[in-house]
Design an enzyme around this catalytic site. Sequence first.
Site, PDB file in Angstrom:
ATOM      1  N   CYS A  89       0.310  10.398   6.952  1.00  0.00           N
ATOM      2  CA  CYS A  89       1.199   9.300   7.346  1.00  0.00           C
ATOM      3  C   CYS A  89       1.015   8.997   8.832  1.00  0.00           C
ATOM      4  CB  CYS A  89       2.655   9.657   7.054  1.00  0.00           C
ATOM      5  SG  CYS A  89       3.811   8.266   7.257  1.00  0.00           S
ATOM      6  N   GLU A 106      -0.134   7.230   3.398  1.00  0.00           N
ATOM      7  CA  GLU A 106       0.835   6.188   3.741  1.00  0.00           C
ATOM      8  C   GLU A 106       0.598   5.809   5.191  1.00  0.00           C
ATOM      9  OE1 GLU A 106       5.476   6.456   4.016  1.00  0.00           O
ATOM     10  OE2 GLU A 106       4.939   6.022   1.934  1.00  0.00           O
ATOM     11  N   TYR A 112      -0.204   2.565   8.163  1.00  0.00           N
ATOM     12  CA  TYR A 112       0.281   1.197   8.421  1.00  0.00           C
ATOM     13  C   TYR A 112      -0.349   0.626   9.669  1.00  0.00           C
ATOM     14  CZ  TYR A 112       3.307   4.518  10.862  1.00  0.00           C
ATOM     15  OH  TYR A 112       3.776   5.572  11.607  1.00  0.00           O
ATOM     16  N   TYR A 154      11.389   1.862   7.164  1.00  0.00           N
ATOM     17  CA  TYR A 154      11.342   3.119   7.917  1.00  0.00           C
ATOM     18  C   TYR A 154      11.360   4.295   6.944  1.00  0.00           C
ATOM     19  CZ  TYR A 154      12.318   0.358  12.051  1.00  0.00           C
ATOM     20  OH  TYR A 154      12.231  -0.571  13.050  1.00  0.00           O
ATOM     21  N   SER A 155      10.483   5.251   7.206  1.00  0.00           N
ATOM     22  CA  SER A 155      10.477   6.468   6.401  1.00  0.00           C
ATOM     23  C   SER A 155      11.680   7.331   6.749  1.00  0.00           C
ATOM     24  CB  SER A 155       9.192   7.263   6.658  1.00  0.00           C
ATOM     25  OG  SER A 155       8.066   6.564   6.190  1.00  0.00           O
TER      26      SER A 155
END
Length: 444
Positions: free
Chosen positions: A402, A442, A444, A232-233
């Site tokens: 992100c 970044e 995902y 987790y960021s």
Amino acid sequence: MGTSDITVIKQHLIDPEICIRCNTCEATCPVGAITHDSRNYVVDASKCNLCMDCVPPCPTGSIDNWRDMPKVRAYTLDEQLVWDELPASLPPEELNSEGGGAAPTLVAQASQILTSPEAQLSGSNNEQENASTNIQKTVPSVGSSTLPPWSAAHPFVNIYGPKATHKTITATVTGNVRVTELSKGGISSDYDTHHIVLDFGNMPFPVLEGQSVGVIAAGKDINGKAHYARQYSIASPRNGERPGYNNISLTVKRVLEDHDGRPVRGVASNYLCDSKVGDTVQIIGPFGASFLMANHPRSNLVMICTGTGSAPMRAMTEWRRRQRATEKFESGKLMLFFGARTKEELPYFGPLQSLPKDFIGINLAFSRTPNQEKKYVQDAMRERATDLAVLMQDPNTYFYVCGLRAMEEGVLKALSAIAAEAGLSWDNLGATLQSQGRLHLETY
């Protein structure tokens, strides 16, 4: 036995003990050599070409593992998928007996690649869980920088973890607030995102904006093994969610279905979203050494995100806001492009409205608002093409992206189009941004 049968290869492996299943390696691999199941990420030796694209972005270093193996004994995917730890290296006598005729050129080439400066770089989202899917990567001409901004503060990484001095650190939940509204149109009543605050007490846990942590859910998986860590960021700035306190915050979306809409209950996301104040959580990390914010005066931040990809952007924005309030810091421009399906699904929608317009330019994009055209972050970027064209030519501008991987291609295409309209070559400009630590992706 032919020469190919006795060749010794440098087999690329992923360490399951420190991998946080962030999917970065699989998404980065240009030849589809990396895959995963519900527990492990693994590398297909028959496909891996030692290109090293996956090594710099890995936030933990788990991807940077290799074994000299006779080609005929290369570890299969089935073998790798059941590992809890990497196997030991084969002793020389086994290599010599089964691979005595090793082709020196292959081994030498692999060693040269592995010891190159590029291979030694370390790079820096949320939970992939069983909701991860094999997303085909479209390789852009420009990729994410593996270098941090030159003015970024020094990050501490891997302080806690399976192979660190301290295996985990215990954090106490001191806050758990839902930051998305309940659906009013029935579009996404299950879209449930929480702001989780974790306090580390007297134990050191230094972090920077753009870093991440691994969360280990309590209990065991279906095989009776401890859950692996989910990434987790961090959503809070370096001096804490509450200034001066040893705490951090996370932005966590409750996972209830996978990318194909099939029901699945995310282990760590539900564990965190259901946590109560006073509960304890096991954490490893911090991770990430490249997706860091620029700190020098007059540096511009262009932040592009969707959903929980807003976490690092919130951290950077809040740090700049605190600097503005307490220091004579000459900040550059801040621009935020933030996308969600609806206003109700956008985390932190309310607080965003209270930020001064002379502090940050906020551009929201909603793709599922009833009776309105679909709008994505790349569309909002094109609407601000004039401003972005000026910023991308300023050497003090840094781009941060992100969110879900599906957005990456659209964002890069938008930047390319904006550059072209301004008479610039995106291939040249993008390569400059990448090489100077000014373009960070970044997804995902």
